[in-house]
Design an enzyme around this catalytic site. Sequence first.
Site, short mmCIF file in Angstrom:
data_model
loop_
_atom_site.label_atom_id
_atom_site.label_comp_id
_atom_site.label_asym_id
_atom_site.label_seq_id
_atom_site.Cartn_x
_atom_site.Cartn_y
_atom_site.Cartn_z
N GLY A 1 6.19 -1.36 -13.55
CA GLY A 1 5.02 -2.24 -13.56
C GLY A 1 5.34 -3.75 -13.30
CE LYS B 1 3.34 0.31 1.74
NZ LYS B 1 3.29 -0.22 0.45
CG HIS C 1 -13.06 19.39 17.27
ND1 HIS C 1 -12.29 19.86 16.22
CD2 HIS C 1 -12.43 20.03 18.31
CE1 HIS C 1 -11.65 20.71 16.57
NE2 HIS C 1 -11.85 21.00 17.90
N GLY D 1 3.01 -25.86 -7.98
CA GLY D 1 1.91 -26.55 -8.41
C GLY D 1 1.66 -26.54 -9.78
CB VAL E 1 15.43 4.43 -19.83
CG1 VAL E 1 16.66 3.82 -19.50
CG2 VAL E 1 14.92 5.17 -18.26
N GLY F 1 10.81 4.89 -13.51
CA GLY F 1 9.00 4.65 -13.31
C GLY F 1 8.74 5.46 -12.13
CB ALA F 2 7.32 8.65 -11.57
N GLY F 3 5.75 5.35 -10.89
CA GLY F 3 4.43 4.73 -10.23
C GLY F 3 4.44 4.56 -8.80
P1 FAD Z 1 1.24 -12.98 -4.97
O1 FAD Z 1 1.54 -12.01 -3.84
O2 FAD Z 1 2.38 -12.64 -6.26
O3 FAD Z 1 1.24 -14.20 -4.55
C1 FAD Z 1 1.53 -15.39 -5.49
C2 FAD Z 1 2.29 -16.50 -4.82
O4 FAD Z 1 2.31 -17.58 -5.76
C3 FAD Z 1 3.68 -16.21 -4.85
O5 FAD Z 1 4.06 -16.60 -3.38
C4 FAD Z 1 4.40 -17.24 -5.67
O6 FAD Z 1 5.51 -17.62 -5.22
C5 FAD Z 1 3.31 -18.33 -5.71
N1 FAD Z 1 3.05 -19.12 -7.00
C6 FAD Z 1 3.05 -18.63 -8.22
N2 FAD Z 1 3.13 -19.57 -9.01
C7 FAD Z 1 3.19 -20.94 -8.21
C8 FAD Z 1 3.08 -22.20 -8.83
N3 FAD Z 1 3.05 -22.59 -9.93
N4 FAD Z 1 3.01 -23.08 -7.77
C9 FAD Z 1 3.00 -22.62 -6.23
N5 FAD Z 1 3.30 -21.45 -5.83
C10 FAD Z 1 3.08 -20.36 -7.02
N6 FAD Z 1 -0.70 -3.96 -2.69
C11 FAD Z 1 -1.32 -3.08 -1.84
O7 FAD Z 1 -2.49 -3.77 -1.96
N7 FAD Z 1 -0.98 -2.21 -0.92
C12 FAD Z 1 0.61 -2.23 -0.80
O8 FAD Z 1 0.97 -1.46 -0.03
C13 FAD Z 1 1.28 -2.75 -1.82
N8 FAD Z 1 2.80 -2.59 -1.80
C14 FAD Z 1 3.51 -3.23 -2.78
C15 FAD Z 1 4.80 -2.91 -2.49
C16 FAD Z 1 5.79 -3.57 -3.36
C17 FAD Z 1 6.92 -3.43 -3.25
C18 FAD Z 1 5.23 -4.51 -4.34
C19 FAD Z 1 6.19 -5.24 -5.37
C20 FAD Z 1 3.79 -4.74 -4.50
C21 FAD Z 1 3.04 -3.93 -3.54
N9 FAD Z 1 1.80 -4.32 -3.68
C22 FAD Z 1 0.89 -3.68 -2.78
C23 FAD Z 1 1.10 -5.09 -4.66
C24 FAD Z 1 0.98 -6.78 -3.83
O9 FAD Z 1 1.91 -7.22 -3.60
C25 FAD Z 1 -0.05 -7.37 -4.87
O10 FAD Z 1 -1.18 -7.03 -5.45
C26 FAD Z 1 -0.34 -8.63 -4.19
O11 FAD Z 1 0.58 -9.50 -3.46
C27 FAD Z 1 -0.82 -9.85 -5.08
O12 FAD Z 1 -1.36 -11.08 -4.39
P2 FAD Z 1 -1.37 -12.42 -5.13
O13 FAD Z 1 -1.79 -13.28 -4.10
O14 FAD Z 1 -2.08 -12.33 -6.51
O15 FAD Z 1 0.06 -12.80 -5.70
P1 NAD Z 2 3.03 1.15 -11.74
O1 NAD Z 2 1.97 0.79 -13.05
O2 NAD Z 2 2.29 2.01 -10.56
O3 NAD Z 2 4.17 2.51 -12.15
C1 NAD Z 2 4.80 2.10 -13.38
C2 NAD Z 2 5.40 3.46 -13.77
O4 NAD Z 2 6.44 3.33 -14.76
C3 NAD Z 2 4.04 4.24 -14.65
O5 NAD Z 2 4.30 5.76 -14.11
C4 NAD Z 2 4.80 4.12 -16.09
O6 NAD Z 2 4.43 5.23 -16.88
C5 NAD Z 2 6.34 3.96 -15.95
N1 NAD Z 2 6.91 3.15 -17.01
C6 NAD Z 2 6.69 2.40 -17.69
N2 NAD Z 2 7.80 1.96 -18.70
C7 NAD Z 2 8.69 2.85 -18.42
C8 NAD Z 2 9.59 3.04 -19.10
N3 NAD Z 2 10.23 2.19 -19.96
N4 NAD Z 2 10.67 4.03 -18.68
C9 NAD Z 2 10.31 4.90 -17.76
N5 NAD Z 2 9.05 5.10 -17.18
C10 NAD Z 2 8.41 3.71 -17.34
O7 NAD Z 2 4.04 0.00 -11.46
P2 NAD Z 2 5.03 -0.20 -10.29
O8 NAD Z 2 5.36 1.26 -9.38
O9 NAD Z 2 6.08 -1.10 -10.71
O10 NAD Z 2 4.15 -1.15 -9.29
C11 NAD Z 2 3.56 -2.19 -9.92
C12 NAD Z 2 2.23 -2.84 -9.18
O11 NAD Z 2 2.49 -2.92 -7.56
C13 NAD Z 2 1.33 -1.56 -9.02
O12 NAD Z 2 0.25 -2.08 -10.05
C14 NAD Z 2 0.68 -1.19 -7.91
O13 NAD Z 2 -0.74 -1.27 -7.82
C15 NAD Z 2 1.30 -2.24 -6.91
N6 NAD Z 2 1.81 -1.54 -5.98
C16 NAD Z 2 0.87 -1.15 -5.15
C17 NAD Z 2 1.40 -0.28 -3.77
C18 NAD Z 2 0.48 0.46 -3.06
O14 NAD Z 2 -0.91 -0.15 -3.12
N7 NAD Z 2 0.58 1.25 -2.07
C19 NAD Z 2 2.72 -0.12 -3.72
C20 NAD Z 2 3.72 -0.68 -4.65
C21 NAD Z 2 3.12 -1.41 -5.43
#
Ligand code: FAD
Ligand code: NAD
Length: 476
Positions: A279, A59, A452, A123, A246, A189-191
């Site tokens: 994903g 962000k 408004h 852990g 791909v 991936g267009a996710g």
């Molecule tokens: P994590 O955030 O992955 O945290 C898990 C933690 O546990 C990590 O620090 C890991 O190192 C630690 N861990 C794992 N195993 C062990 C172990 N055995 N011992 C000790 N520590 C351990 N979500 C949104 O809602 N809004 C967004 O805008 C958004 N943007 C995103 C952008 C990107 C690029 C990505 C990759 C993800 C985004 N997400 C977003 C998804 C969001 O980051 C995750 O849903 C969220 O971080 C999940 O939280 P969590 O605590 O379950 O796991």
């Molecule tokens: P995603 O599931 O959103 O999108 C993955 C995309 O890749 C899908 O459209 C899928 O059809 C495509 N795909 C899968 N396999 C493929 C292949 N072999 N070739 C081409 N396309 C393929 O996953 P992401 O974008 O990697 O994000 C991961 C997670 O992180 C999501 O679950 C999302 O909720 C979370 N996230 C959330 C936010 C947010 O809340 N703004 C931002 C970033 C990430």
Amino acid sequence: MSAAAYDVVVIGGGPAGYPAAIRAAQNKLTVVCVDQWQNFDGSYAFGGTCLNAGCIPSKALLESSELFHRARHEFATHGIQIGEVKLDLAGMQKRRASIVKTMTGGILALFKSAGVVGLQGHGRVLKGNHVEITAPDGSKTVVVAKDVILASGSTPVRLKSVPHDGKFIVDSWNALEFDTVPARLGVIGAGVIGLELGSVWRRLGSEVTVLEATDQFLSVADQTIAKEAQRHFKKQGLDIRLGATVLNASVDGTAVNVAFRDAKGEHTAQFDKLVVAVGRRPFTDGLFAEDTGVKLDARGFIEVDAHCRTGVPHLWAVGDVVRGPMLAHKGKEEGIMVADLIAGLFGEVNYKVIPSVIYTAPEIAWVGLTEEQVKAGGRPYKVGTFPFAASGRARAMEAAQGMAKIISAVDDDEILGIHVIGPMAGELIGEAVLALEYSASTEDLQRTIHAHPTLSEAIHEAALAVDKRAIDSINR
Ligand code: FAD
Ligand code: NAD
């Protein structure tokens, strides 16, 4: 020597784990939270994926890149002449890093104030809710817990035919830390990640090609909204190829060569960087000993019930490592619910009312059912939409794109889904979430006064449009 004893041990300090730890401490329980996150520079930090490599840094870059884009292409429309706008990517990245540092450091302060013991290290749950903690120096201690919460999160899915090297073929974390703007950026991936990171680098000057396997764009979203989004992204220059499989990718020392197939046949493309964003998968490596009784489902998620109980007494799992959308706010609510249940209090997550936000421009946000889901369910429904083109505030912001859309039941007027594409959609959805949480009817929203001129009037007008009683747009 007897092992130290705590009421609760939380493994993982991301947005699911750290709120669980804080709430447990607020509930007067003794708590340890152990986290192993290590940054590229070797430093350890709480906050997990979200704060270190996900929500927050993405962000920060989305905001900076949008400002850069607007300064170059929009300021003149406002009557502001500023001459040549130059990119200082190092400065932009420094700001991103500093925000991450402040936010992750903030967790330590929150732990201290709540009385949570935060430990860096790995852990591992042993039988009988003992937890082995391996510190960064390799030393091991075992603590005994009355309850253990697993919050180990997720990690990017890797493709075998596209071997990750962290330099040319990268994941989302690498792509947040590029120190130059790649001239040609490929994204698989267009996710959500593909669209957000594709937008960042496109705004900063990359030619961006997104290869998406499915034929339908943003299949998780309401398709009226998805179509509108696709039109905007195309205009912005994001080259999104649907139905693109791909076949393989290889690095030739300076660039990535990608072979892919679509409806028109086989193609090759060359990129300076290739981001794999297909994903994420639950992360459970080394998390528990085999004899603990924790079960994984076919996709590797820890099996839990609606209250995040694993089935092993006093062992819970929350966040990305369990079923449901991989979203920070979903994990946070699960963490809080579990910490309250452990303390004997009420705890519940309403899985039907989890908002989704995609932070592109325009932003996309929704809560509840899409029109496609409602149609498939067979319940008669009515729809109202309102275009931001008719919003005075959106016009003033030079952001009059997109719409608000509300889907309601014909029988009792219950709101079933609210979908927004437009300026600040992620903020506007808060009202929609509250409406669904309170089981509001369309009439409830119609009779609620909206200030408004605000963007929120679009939600009000869309509610009026459901009954063809919109004032500021033509009812169809
Ligand atoms: P994590 O955030 O992955 O945290 C898990 C933690 O546990 C990590 O620090 C890991 O190192 C630690 N861990 C794992 N195993 C062990 C172990 N055995 N011992 C000790 N520590 C351990 N979500 C949104 O809602 N809004 C967004 O805008 C958004 N943007 C995103 C952008 C990107 C690029 C990505 C990759 C993800 C985004 N997400 C977003 C998804 C969001 O980051 C995750 O849903 C969220 O971080 C999940 O939280 P969590 O605590 O379950 O796991
Ligand atoms: P995603 O599931 O959103 O999108 C993955 C995309 O890749 C899908 O459209 C899928 O059809 C495509 N795909 C899968 N396999 C493929 C292949 N072999 N070739 C081409 N396309 C393929 O996953 P992401 O974008 O990697 O994000 C991961 C997670 O992180 C999501 O679950 C999302 O909720 C979370 N996230 C959330 C936010 C947010 O809340 N703004 C931002 C970033 C990430």
